[in-house]
Design a protein around this motif. Structure first.
Motif, PDB file in Angstrom:
ATOM      1  N   ALA A   1     -12.549  -9.986   5.223  1.00 24.20           N
ATOM      2  CA  ALA A   1     -11.520  -9.356   6.040  1.00 24.20           C
ATOM      3  C   ALA A   1     -10.122  -9.634   5.510  1.00 24.20           C
ATOM      4  CB  ALA A   1     -11.629  -9.840   7.483  1.00 24.20           C
ATOM      5  N   ASP A   2      -9.955 -10.739   4.763  1.00 26.20           N
ATOM      6  CA  ASP A   2      -8.653 -11.069   4.187  1.00 26.20           C
ATOM      7  C   ASP A   2      -8.422 -10.392   2.840  1.00 26.20           C
ATOM      8  OD1 ASP A   2      -8.011 -12.641   6.344  1.00 26.20           O
ATOM      9  OD2 ASP A   2      -8.691 -14.506   5.420  1.00 26.20           O
ATOM     10  N   CYS A   3      -9.440  -9.741   2.309  1.00 28.70           N
ATOM     11  CA  CYS A   3      -9.315  -8.979   1.059  1.00 28.70           C
ATOM     12  C   CYS A   3      -9.002  -7.529   1.444  1.00 28.70           C
ATOM     13  CB  CYS A   3     -10.596  -9.053   0.242  1.00 28.70           C
ATOM     14  SG  CYS A   3     -11.046 -10.712  -0.287  1.00 28.70           S
ATOM     15  N   GLU A   4      -7.749  -7.264   1.676  1.00 26.51           N
ATOM     16  CA  GLU A   4      -7.356  -5.957   2.215  1.00 26.51           C
ATOM     17  C   GLU A   4      -7.308  -4.908   1.107  1.00 26.51           C
ATOM     18  OE1 GLU A   4      -3.730  -6.673   4.285  1.00 26.51           O
ATOM     19  OE2 GLU A   4      -4.680  -7.925   5.823  1.00 26.51           O
TER      20      GLU A   4
ATOM     21  N   PHE B   1      -5.288  -3.580  -4.027  1.00 21.82           N
ATOM     22  CA  PHE B   1      -5.326  -4.895  -3.380  1.00 21.82           C
ATOM     23  C   PHE B   1      -3.877  -5.369  -3.291  1.00 21.82           C
ATOM     24  CE2 PHE B   1      -8.008  -9.084  -3.533  1.00 21.82           C
ATOM     25  CZ  PHE B   1      -7.525  -9.427  -2.284  1.00 21.82           C
TER      26      PHE B   1
ATOM     27  N   LEU C   1       0.819  -1.212   0.000  1.00 22.91           N
ATOM     28  CA  LEU C   1       0.000   0.000   0.000  1.00 22.91           C
ATOM     29  C   LEU C   1       0.855   1.264   0.000  1.00 22.91           C
ATOM     30  CD1 LEU C   1      -2.828   1.258   0.151  1.00 22.91           C
ATOM     31  CD2 LEU C   1      -2.673   1.106   2.642  1.00 22.91           C
TER      32      LEU C   1
ATOM     33  N   THR D   1       0.496  -8.434  -0.523  1.00 21.25           N
ATOM     34  CA  THR D   1       0.714  -8.990   0.812  1.00 21.25           C
ATOM     35  C   THR D   1      -0.591  -9.402   1.486  1.00 21.25           C
ATOM     36  OG1 THR D   1       0.694  -6.726   1.647  1.00 21.25           O
ATOM     37  CG2 THR D   1       2.847  -7.722   1.230  1.00 21.25           C
ATOM     38  N   ALA D   2      -1.750  -9.117   0.878  1.00 21.34           N
ATOM     39  CA  ALA D   2      -3.042  -9.449   1.488  1.00 21.34           C
ATOM     40  C   ALA D   2      -3.212 -10.964   1.593  1.00 21.34           C
ATOM     41  CB  ALA D   2      -4.184  -8.853   0.668  1.00 21.34           C
TER      42      ALA D   2
ATOM     43  N   ARG E   1     -14.282  -5.099  -0.832  1.00 21.05           N
ATOM     44  CA  ARG E   1     -13.854  -6.248  -0.026  1.00 21.05           C
ATOM     45  C   ARG E   1     -14.967  -7.301   0.027  1.00 21.05           C
ATOM     46  NH1 ARG E   1     -10.202  -4.270   5.131  1.00 21.05           N
ATOM     47  NH2 ARG E   1      -8.842  -2.844   3.970  1.00 21.05           N
TER      48      ARG E   1
ATOM     49  N   PRO F   1     -10.217   2.034   3.740  1.00 20.32           N
ATOM     50  CA  PRO F   1     -10.701   0.696   3.388  1.00 20.32           C
ATOM     51  C   PRO F   1     -11.933   0.759   2.492  1.00 20.32           C
ATOM     52  CG  PRO F   1     -10.241   0.860   5.736  1.00 20.32           C
ATOM     53  CD  PRO F   1     -10.171   2.258   5.190  1.00 20.32           C
TER      54      PRO F   1
ATOM     55  N   TRP G   1      -8.019  -1.231  -0.477  1.00 25.45           N
ATOM     56  CA  TRP G   1      -8.077   0.176  -0.087  1.00 25.45           C
ATOM     57  C   TRP G   1      -8.476   0.997  -1.307  1.00 25.45           C
ATOM     58  CZ3 TRP G   1      -6.620   1.526   4.999  1.00 25.45           C
ATOM     59  CH2 TRP G   1      -6.118   0.466   5.755  1.00 25.45           C
TER      60      TRP G   1
END
Length: 256
Positions: A113-116, A141, A77, A144-145, A101, A96, A118
Motif C-alpha cells: 500500500a505504501d508503493c504508490e 512511482f 503523478l 512522494t510515495a 505494487r 493503480p 500508477w
C-alpha cells in the motif's frame, strides 16, 4: 549510480519549485523506451534474444509487438502526466498498478500500500501507421510515495526488474500457445514466471504469460518478456508449474 533521493522516504522533502517531472536518468530511459517502441511498431516485433529458426520464425509469424514497459520515478503523478502530455505521448489516465505494487512490496519488504505505483500507456505513431498504438507501458512511482527510497531507485534502475517487452498472439489456440511456450522455454532460453487471466481485456478476456531470462554471468539488466493471448487460457496456466527457486535466482543482483 546517483539518485535524487535521500536515504529515507522523501515525502516531506519536495524538490525545487521548478524541478522537472523526471530527472536526467529517467528522461533518458523514457526516450529510449519510446524509440524502441516506435521502431517495433514500424518494423515488426522484436524477438527474445537467442531463439534460432524455426522458433524465431514461429514467433515472428504469429505475434505482433504489443508494448514495452518500464518503471519511472517522477517528482509527482500530476507532474508526470503533464510532462508526458506536453511531449505529445498521449498518456492514458493513470490507474493503480496492483501487480507492480505487490511485486515491489515483496521485493523490498515494504507494505504494498505504501508503493504508490500508477500505470499509464503512451500512444505512439510510427512510420507506415495512421493510428496511434498504446505502445509504452509506464509505471509511475512518485518520489512522494511513503515506501520510496534511494535503495529502490538504484536497484530498479540497475536491474530493470519491471522492464519488459510484450508481444500479442494474433489468433491464439491452445496448440499454438503450447508451441510458443515450448519455443520460448526451449530454444529461446527463457524461464517461465507464471501467468494470469483478466476478464476485462477485450471481448473474451485475455491471458498473459510471463517469462524471464536466467543466465550466467548475470547481466546488470534483467530480460523479461510477456506473451499476451486474447481469450481464456487458464487451463493451460494450470498445467504449467513455476520453478520458484529458478525464478528467484534470475532476480538476484549480479554477484549475489
Amino acid at each position: 549510480m546517483s539518485s535524487p533521493l535521500p536515504d529515507s522516504p522523501p515525502g516531506n522533502t519536495p524538490g525545487p519549485p521548478n524541478a522537472g517531472a523526471f530527472d536526467a536518468e529517467d528522461a533518458r530511459r523514457l526516450a529510449s523506451a519510446v524509440a524502441r517502441a516506435r521502431t517495433a511498431l514500424g518494423s515488426g516485433p522484436p524477438l527474445p534474444s537467442g531463439p534460432p529458426p524455426p522458433s524465431g520464425r514461429l514467433t515472428a509469424g504469429n505475434c505482433d509487438f504489443a508494448h514495452c514497459g518500464l518503471l519511472l520515478f517522477p517528482s509527482g503523478l500530476d507532474a508526470a502526466v503533464r510532462h508526458l502530455t506536453n511531449q505529445g505521448l498521449a498518456p492514458s489516465p493513470p490507474v493503480p498498478s496492483v501487480v507492480v505494487r505487490r511485486r515491489l512490496g515483496d521485493r523490498y519488504g515494504v507494505a504494498a500500500a505504501d508503493c504508490e505505483v500508477w500505470i499509464t500507456r503512451l500512444h505512439l505513431t510510427a512510420e507506415g501507421r495512421t493510428d496511434a498504438a498504446p505502445a509504452v507501458e509506464v509505471f509511475l512511482f512518485p518520489r512522494t510515495a511513503p515506501a520510496l527510497d534511494r535503495r529502490i531507485v538504484e536497484r530498479e534502475r540497475l536491474r530493470g526488474f519491471e522492464n519488459h517487452t510484450a508481444l500479442q498472439v494474433r489468433r491464439p489456440t491452445r496448440p499454438l500457445v503450447e508451441e510458443l511456450f515450448d519455443a520460448w522455454c526451449g530454444d529461446g532460453g527463457l524461464l517461465w514466471e507464471g501467468g494470469g487471466y483478466s476478464p476485462h481485456e477485450g471481448r473474451g478476456g485475455s491471458t498473459v504469460l510471463y517469462f524471464v531470462r536466467d543466465q550466467e554471468p548475470r547481466p546488470a539488466a534483467l530480460e523479461r518478456w510477456e506473451l499476451n493471448c486474447p481469450g481464456d487460457f487458464r487451463p493451460f496456466l494450470a498445467d504449467r508449474p513455476v520453478d520458484t527457486a529458478a525464478v528467484a535466482r534470475a532476480y538476484r543482483l549480479p554477484g549475489a
